[in-house]
Structure formats: C-alpha cells, structure tokens
Design an enzyme around this catalytic site. Structure first.
Site, PDB file in Angstrom:
ATOM      1  N   LYS A   3       0.835  -1.343   0.024  1.00  0.00           N
ATOM      2  CA  LYS A   3      -0.072   0.090   0.058  1.00  0.00           C
ATOM      3  C   LYS A   3       0.991   1.266  -0.093  1.00  0.00           C
ATOM      4  O   LYS A   3       1.576   1.555   0.802  1.00  0.00           O
ATOM      5  CB  LYS A   3      -0.992  -0.036   1.360  1.00  0.00           C
ATOM      6  CG  LYS A   3      -1.820   1.079   1.214  1.00  0.00           C
ATOM      7  CD  LYS A   3      -2.637   1.374   2.269  1.00  0.00           C
ATOM      8  CE  LYS A   3      -3.299   2.730   2.227  1.00  0.00           C
ATOM      9  NZ  LYS A   3      -3.767   3.101   3.743  1.00  0.00           N
ATOM     10  N   GLY A  30      -8.729   8.658   9.778  1.00  0.00           N
ATOM     11  CA  GLY A  30      -8.927   8.665  11.345  1.00  0.00           C
ATOM     12  C   GLY A  30     -10.052  10.155  11.729  1.00  0.00           C
ATOM     13  O   GLY A  30     -10.389   9.952  12.740  1.00  0.00           O
ATOM     14  N   ALA A  72      -9.702   5.332   4.332  1.00  0.00           N
ATOM     15  CA  ALA A  72      -9.862   6.617   5.282  1.00  0.00           C
ATOM     16  C   ALA A  72     -11.077   7.142   5.409  1.00  0.00           C
ATOM     17  O   ALA A  72     -11.523   7.679   4.391  1.00  0.00           O
ATOM     18  CB  ALA A  72      -8.789   7.501   4.815  1.00  0.00           C
ATOM     19  N   GLY A  73     -11.285   7.482   6.756  1.00  0.00           N
ATOM     20  CA  GLY A  73     -12.372   8.294   6.948  1.00  0.00           C
ATOM     21  C   GLY A  73     -13.672   7.445   7.075  1.00  0.00           C
ATOM     22  O   GLY A  73     -14.950   8.184   7.458  1.00  0.00           O
ATOM     23  N   ASN A 131      -9.687   1.201   9.669  1.00  0.00           N
ATOM     24  CA  ASN A 131      -8.728   0.921  10.821  1.00  0.00           C
ATOM     25  C   ASN A 131      -9.373   1.377  11.978  1.00  0.00           C
ATOM     26  O   ASN A 131      -9.828   0.887  12.921  1.00  0.00           O
ATOM     27  CB  ASN A 131      -7.518   1.351  10.231  1.00  0.00           C
ATOM     28  CG  ASN A 131      -6.285   1.131  11.602  1.00  0.00           C
ATOM     29  OD1 ASN A 131      -6.846   0.447  12.587  1.00  0.00           O
ATOM     30  ND2 ASN A 131      -5.151   1.016  11.300  1.00  0.00           N
ATOM     31  N   THR A 132      -9.506   2.968  12.055  1.00  0.00           N
ATOM     32  CA  THR A 132      -9.874   3.744  13.329  1.00  0.00           C
ATOM     33  C   THR A 132     -11.087   3.124  13.578  1.00  0.00           C
ATOM     34  O   THR A 132     -11.307   3.103  14.808  1.00  0.00           O
ATOM     35  CB  THR A 132      -9.526   5.229  13.026  1.00  0.00           C
ATOM     36  OG1 THR A 132      -8.413   5.422  12.464  1.00  0.00           O
ATOM     37  CG2 THR A 132     -10.142   6.090  13.974  1.00  0.00           C
TER      38      THR A 132
END
Lengths: 93, 267
Positions: B101, B162, B188-189, B210-211
């Site tokens: 990545k 995040g 992301a997000g 992830n987050t």
C-alpha cells in the site's frame, strides 16, 4: 577497592575521542563499542536485546533480511537501521 | 438459493472479503488479532518503523494468521517518493511479498497524500515488480494516471484519515468508480458501518477500515458490524440499487381506497 574504570568521554582531557573506540550509528544514535563492533548483525541485535522485533535491517543503506543477519558482518562507523512491524492502517503511528 | 459468488480480484488474486482492515491503534495485539478474525478480512495492512531499542517488543506479525490473511505493508511515514521506495524495499525483504500500500503523506497535520510523489514512486515500484495499491486523494485524473502506470488498485480517501467523517468525496469517487478498470478501494475516513455500506452501494470494490474498528468500545463487535455493512452494501450495489428521484413514487396502487380515481390519474 579499585574503582571501576570510567569510560572516557569525548573531549575529556582535550584528547577527542579515543581513536581505538569503535562506533555504529544504530537507528540514528551513535553507539560506542569498547571491545569493537559486534561481529555480525545478529550479534548486534542480541547485544541490544531486540531479536524479537527486528525483522529487517539496513546497513549503510543496503537492505538485509532477517535470515541474513548472521552472515552480515559489521565494520566500525557503519550506519545500521533496525526495523520492525507496527500496527498501521493509513495513519502515522 | 444459488451460491453467492462475488469475489474481489486484485492483481489476479481472489478474495472473498471486500473489507480490508488496518492494524493500527488497537489497545493490544491480542485485540487486533481477534478483531481481524471477526472481520473475516483477508487483507490487513501493517506499517514499518524503527525498532525501539530501549523497549524490545515482540514481532506483531506473530499474532496474525498469515495463512488466512495477506499482509499488505504500507509506506506510512514516507514524506516523498524516495522514502516510500526505501520502505517498500524493506517491507519486501521482511515479508517476502510484493504487495504494497503506497502512501506518501508529507504533512502530519492533515495527512493528505502527495499526488506527484505518489505517482513517481508508483512508476518506480511497478517496474521493480511490486503490486502497488496507491492511497490517493479522490482525484479521477490521478487515479487514471496511476492505473496507466500499472497500479493494481486505486485507493481514494473518503475523508481525512481517522476523521470518521464518511464519504465527503462522494462525487469524485463516483467518477473514479465509473472510469476505473482496476478495483477501487475506498480508504480513510469510514468511521461507521453505514459509511462503508454507503461506499459499497456506490460500487466501490472494497473498503479499508482501521480507526472505525480499532477505537470502538468493542473493536471485535465493530469488526463484525463493518463486515456485515460491507456485504450489505455490496449486495445492494449488485442488486441494482436505484438512485433518488425528485418526486414521490407510490409503492401502493394509486387508486383510492374505495376505487375512486386518484387526483394523479385525472391529470
């Protein structure tokens, strides 16, 4: 009682660093090895007690796989980066 | 009922799961491993950093089942193409796998990817045999350029990393999905399962989370929620979801209760 020998610091007695002191720059920090630098990358990670985490390294910019740590000799003055995996998605950790 | 076969194919490799999970921010490696299992993710991202010489830690990869999951090392922390390429080579040496990545984020405040450095790095890495999955802003022109240079996917961001803001880049991602011939992974997000479902309903091929999972009160429960949301969104897309219209459209017959002609019919 004989006091333990103190390491001679840089510049002490105006002598500069002792020319016999060998060093490695490990992860950006200079480390001194009074008895000479470790014979191999494997010896270095053993000495620093980071055998579990260090999965790959760079020696003077050359990538070394963990399997080759034992066969990779070290010389005075080299720059070593010891790298591990950490959790990560996209963010800095 | 027929068997649902709908695999994600990246660089010729098939995956049943369309949820990619990042391994950062978990309270412990154990919790991370449990959440990965619960998510059924088959691709997980990991990062490389210097060993902390004062505090030796175990190799986190030991808790990841590498038979069921593909490790996807990232180049997080790289501020330019050279650093990303260096991290890529280290990752390949460490894991023996060529999937990567690619992310180049020069500014630690907003962590938005640098498009020029990302493209430069991708050009080099593709030639070196890497399977490159570049993380990008939702820029259709950049996505096309990366595809042309041999990227295995494009990974446009939904909103800043995040931030849990969901699909702020919806329109641009829509264009990327429409034009791409490689899988589009929205990254992301995506902080809520509904965000992930949203992206999948639009036609994204996969999402990376992830987050949203790692910082939930119950990361394992949230991993399951994201798994279900991704599946629901994907099935919704495949079933031909209809977009919004301007006027009401009755789903019951438009005749009045006792058979009178409704006002709509008289027009």
């Amino acid at each position: 009682m004989i006091p333990e020998e103190e390491p001679i610091e840089n510049g002490k007695f105006g002598m500069g660093r002792l020319s016999t002191m060998q060093t490695l720059t490990v992860n950006g920090q200079e480390r001194e090895f009074p008895d000479g630098v470790p014979g191999s990358l494997e010896d270095l990670v053993l000495q620093l007690k980071v055998t579990a985490a260090a999965v790959v390294a760079e020696v003077d910019g050359v990538v070394v796989n963990q399997d080759a740590f034992a066969q990779t000799g070290l010389r005075d003055g080299q720059r070593v980066e010891l790298i591990r995996f950490v959790g990560g998605g996209s963010e800095h950790t | 009922m027929s068997v649902w076969i709908d695999k994600l194919v990246v660089a010729g490799r098939e995956f049943e799961s369309r949820l990619i999970v990042g391994t950062g921010k978990f309270a412990s490696n154990q919790l991370m491993a449990e959440a990965i299992r619960a998510s059924c993710a088959e691709i997980v991202t990991v990062a490389l950093r210097r060993v902390d010489i004062e505090n030796d830690q175990d190799d986190m990869l030991r808790v990841i089942d590498r038979d069921s999951t593909l490790l996807l090392p990232n180049t997080s922390g790289a501020r330019d193409a050279e650093e990303a390429i260096r991290l890529a080579r280290l990752a390949r040496a460490a894991t023996g796998i060529e999937w990567l990545k690619l992310e180049v984020t020069p500014n630690p405040y907003h962590l938005l990817p640098d498009p020029i450095e990302t493209l430069r790095a991708a050009e080099v890495l593709v030639k070196e045999g890497f399977v490159v999955l570049p993380y990008i802003n939702a820029d259709p022109v950049l996505a096309r350029r990366l595809e042309e240079c041999g990227a295995a996917t494009v990974m446009p961001l939904a909103s800043p990393i995040g931030s849990n803001q969901g699909l702020k880049t919806r329109d641009a991602i829509g264009i990327i999905i429409e034009q791409s011939t490689v899988p589009v992974v929205v990254d992301a997000g995506l902080g809520l399962p509904s965000h992930a479902a949203d992206a999948m309903e639009m036609g994204a091929d996969a999402v990376l989370v992830n987050t949203g999972i790692a910082t939930a009160e119950d990361p394992v429960g949230m991993a399951v929620a994201f798994k279900l949301a991704v599946e629901a969104g994907r099935r919704g897309f495949c079933a031909g979801a209809q977009g919004p219209g301007q006027n009401a459209a009755a789903s019951s017959p438009l005749t009045g209760f006792l058979g009178e002609t409704s006002p709509a019919d008289t027009n």
